[in-house]
Write a protein that holds these residues in place. Sequence first.
Motif, PDB file in Angstrom:
ATOM      1  N   HIS A 157       0.812  -1.206   0.000  1.00 40.46           N
ATOM      2  CA  HIS A 157       0.000   0.000   0.000  1.00 40.46           C
ATOM      3  C   HIS A 157       0.854   1.268   0.000  1.00 40.46           C
ATOM      4  O   HIS A 157       0.317   2.365  -0.009  1.00 40.46           O
ATOM      5  N   ARG A 188      -2.167   3.608  -7.656  1.00 37.65           N
ATOM      6  CA  ARG A 188      -3.083   4.180  -6.666  1.00 37.65           C
ATOM      7  C   ARG A 188      -4.420   4.525  -7.325  1.00 37.65           C
ATOM      8  O   ARG A 188      -5.454   4.506  -6.676  1.00 37.65           O
ATOM      9  N   LYS A 236      -6.376   1.241  -7.409  1.00 35.64           N
ATOM     10  CA  LYS A 236      -6.947   0.945  -6.089  1.00 35.64           C
ATOM     11  C   LYS A 236      -8.091   1.892  -5.762  1.00 35.64           C
ATOM     12  O   LYS A 236      -9.041   1.502  -5.081  1.00 35.64           O
ATOM     13  N   GLY A 237      -8.017   3.107  -6.279  1.00 36.10           N
ATOM     14  CA  GLY A 237      -9.084   4.067  -6.037  1.00 36.10           C
ATOM     15  C   GLY A 237     -10.388   3.657  -6.691  1.00 36.10           C
ATOM     16  O   GLY A 237     -11.446   3.679  -6.053  1.00 36.10           O
ATOM     17  N   TRP A 238     -10.333   3.286  -7.994  1.00 37.08           N
ATOM     18  CA  TRP A 238     -11.588   2.910  -8.647  1.00 37.08           C
ATOM     19  C   TRP A 238     -12.072   1.538  -8.207  1.00 37.08           C
ATOM     20  O   TRP A 238     -13.286   1.284  -8.195  1.00 37.08           O
ATOM     21  N   MET A 239     -11.164   0.668  -7.824  1.00 38.61           N
ATOM     22  CA  MET A 239     -11.582  -0.633  -7.292  1.00 38.61           C
ATOM     23  C   MET A 239     -12.348  -0.454  -5.981  1.00 38.61           C
ATOM     24  O   MET A 239     -13.372  -1.110  -5.758  1.00 38.61           O
ATOM     25  N   LYS A 240     -11.866   0.446  -5.135  1.00 35.35           N
ATOM     26  CA  LYS A 240     -12.545   0.701  -3.869  1.00 35.35           C
ATOM     27  C   LYS A 240     -13.895   1.372  -4.088  1.00 35.35           C
ATOM     28  O   LYS A 240     -14.870   1.071  -3.388  1.00 35.35           O
ATOM     29  N   ALA A 241     -13.970   2.255  -5.080  1.00 38.89           N
ATOM     30  CA  ALA A 241     -15.201   3.003  -5.319  1.00 38.89           C
ATOM     31  C   ALA A 241     -16.303   2.133  -5.921  1.00 38.89           C
ATOM     32  O   ALA A 241     -17.463   2.237  -5.524  1.00 38.89           O
ATOM     33  N   HIS A 298     -14.762  -3.304  -7.067  1.00 36.76           N
ATOM     34  CA  HIS A 298     -14.912  -4.516  -6.256  1.00 36.76           C
ATOM     35  C   HIS A 298     -16.248  -5.207  -6.496  1.00 36.76           C
ATOM     36  O   HIS A 298     -16.404  -6.391  -6.226  1.00 36.76           O
TER      37      HIS A 298
END
Length: 495
Positions: free
Chosen positions: A37, A388, A391-396, A399
Motif C-alpha cells: 500500500h 493508486r 486501487k481508487g476505482w476498485m474501492k469506489a 470490487h
Amino acid sequence: MQALLERAREPKVAAVAAGAVCAAAAGGYLLHRSLSHRYPTEGPYPAGSLPDGAYDACIVGAGPAGSTAAYFMAKGGAKVALLEKEKFPRDKYCGDAVCTPAIKILEEMGVMAELVEGNEAQFADSGGFVSPHGHVYIGASVEKIGEAAACAVKRTHLDARIARCASRAGADLREGMEVTDAVFDQSKGIWTVKTKQGVEFQSRVLVCADGATSRLASKLGYCTEAPKGVCSRAYVEAGTHNVSFDGVCFYAKESLPGYSAIFRHPNDELNFCYYLIPCGKEGMCGDVKESDLPSLHNNAIKYDPFISKALGPKAKIERMKAAALRLGCQGIKSTFDDHLLLVGDAAGHIDPLTGEGIHTAIMGGKAAAEALLAMRQTGDYSKASTKRYYKGWMKAFGHDFYMSRGGANLVYRYPILLDACCREMQRQGDAMMVKWAEVMTNMKPKTYFLQPHVAVPLAIAVVREFIDQKVLGKASAYIMANRDDDKGGAKDGNC
C-alpha cells in the motif's frame, strides 16, 4: 521417568512451534500488505520540471470520465489539456440514467445545480421493474431512501455541462481535436499527443477517456478486443404516450440478462432503451447476439404488452440509435501503467449486471484526478504510483464487478430469481424496492443481497414462486396482460 516428561513436553513444543509459524505468517502477510500500500515518495519529475508548454496531464475525450478528471485535476492545481474530437453540444447514445454516487459528485462540482436550473434533469421519484414472468412493481423508493436513486439527463446536456465546468476550473478544453496517436519519450518522461488537426500536446501523463471503442487505448495495446455489449436508445415525444412513472426496467425472458427500460426526462419526454449484456457462450448476450438488438428493440415497442400499453398507440418514437458497451473491464489489459491511465468506457468501467456506466465514469474520473495530484506531489509517475488510481476505482466500484458478473449469470440461468424479487416487493412494498434500488444504483454493493435480512425473505419468495410456476403451473402475466388490461394497480403492477 525422564522419557515420560519428554513425551509430555512434545505436544506443548509442537503447539508453541505451530503458534510461532502462524504468527510469523500473519506478520509477513501484514508486512506485505503494508508495503504493497506504499507508493514512491519521490521521483525524477518534481513540480516545476515540466517543459515549456507541456501539461501535467493530457486527457483524450471530454465525456463524463475525462471532464470530471479534468475538473478535479485543474482544481487541485494541475495543468490539464482536455481534448474532444467533437464540438459541444454533441450526443451520446445511452440510457441517460445518472445514479446517486454520480449525483453527489456533480453536486460537489456545481453541475447538478446547473442541470436542475436549466430543467435538464428529471429525478426518479417512482419506478420499478417487470419480471420475466410478468410480475410488476412500481413504487416510490425516494420516500424511504430520502433521495432519488437516479435521475435522467440527456447526454447532450450532461457532457457539455461537465466539460464547461472543467474549463472554468482551469482545464484547457480543446474542442474539434481528434487524436490520432500518442508517443512516449522514456528519457524525458513526456507524452507527445498528435491530432488530425496538426496540433501536438505534450504531457507528463496520458489519460485515455475516448469511449468504449477507444481507438487510442487500442493503438497503444491496452485494449485488446472489441466491446461485446450493446445498447439502444429512442426518444419518445412528450404528450404522445401514457407513461406516468419515472423509470421502469422490463426483463423480457428472451434477452436476459439484458433488459429494456423507459426513463422520463423533463417536460414529459421519454427515453426507451435496450441493453444486451454479454453472458453465456462466447459472442453471446444470453440467448441473443448483438446483431439481434434492432429486432428486440422494435418488437418490444410493438408487441410487449407492458411496454406497448405504457407507450400507447399514438407514441411518436424516434428511430433507434445504438452504441457499444464495454462492461466490467472486458478486453482491457490494464487501466494503469507508467505515465498512463484509462478511465470511463475506455477502461470498461460499466457495471456487468446493469450496463450503467455514467456513475462509474464520474467516480473513476475523480479517482484518476486524486491519483494524478498525489503523483504530482511526489514527482513519480511510474506504474508503482499510477497503481493508486487502480486501487481508487476498485474501492469506489470495481470490487462490485465480480458479483455483478455472477448476478448476470444467475439472472440468465434462473429468471425465477427476478420473479421472486418482484413478488417480494409486492408483499413488502417500498421497503423491498429500496433494497433493490440501492444495490442496482451502486449505493450499496451487490453483496447486500446476501445479508440475512434480505437473503432469507428472498429465498422464501423463490420457493413460493417455484411452487406457483412449476407445481401449480400459473401462467405468465405476459399472457394474462393481453387478456385483462385492467389487472393490478399503481402498486401491484399496472404499467
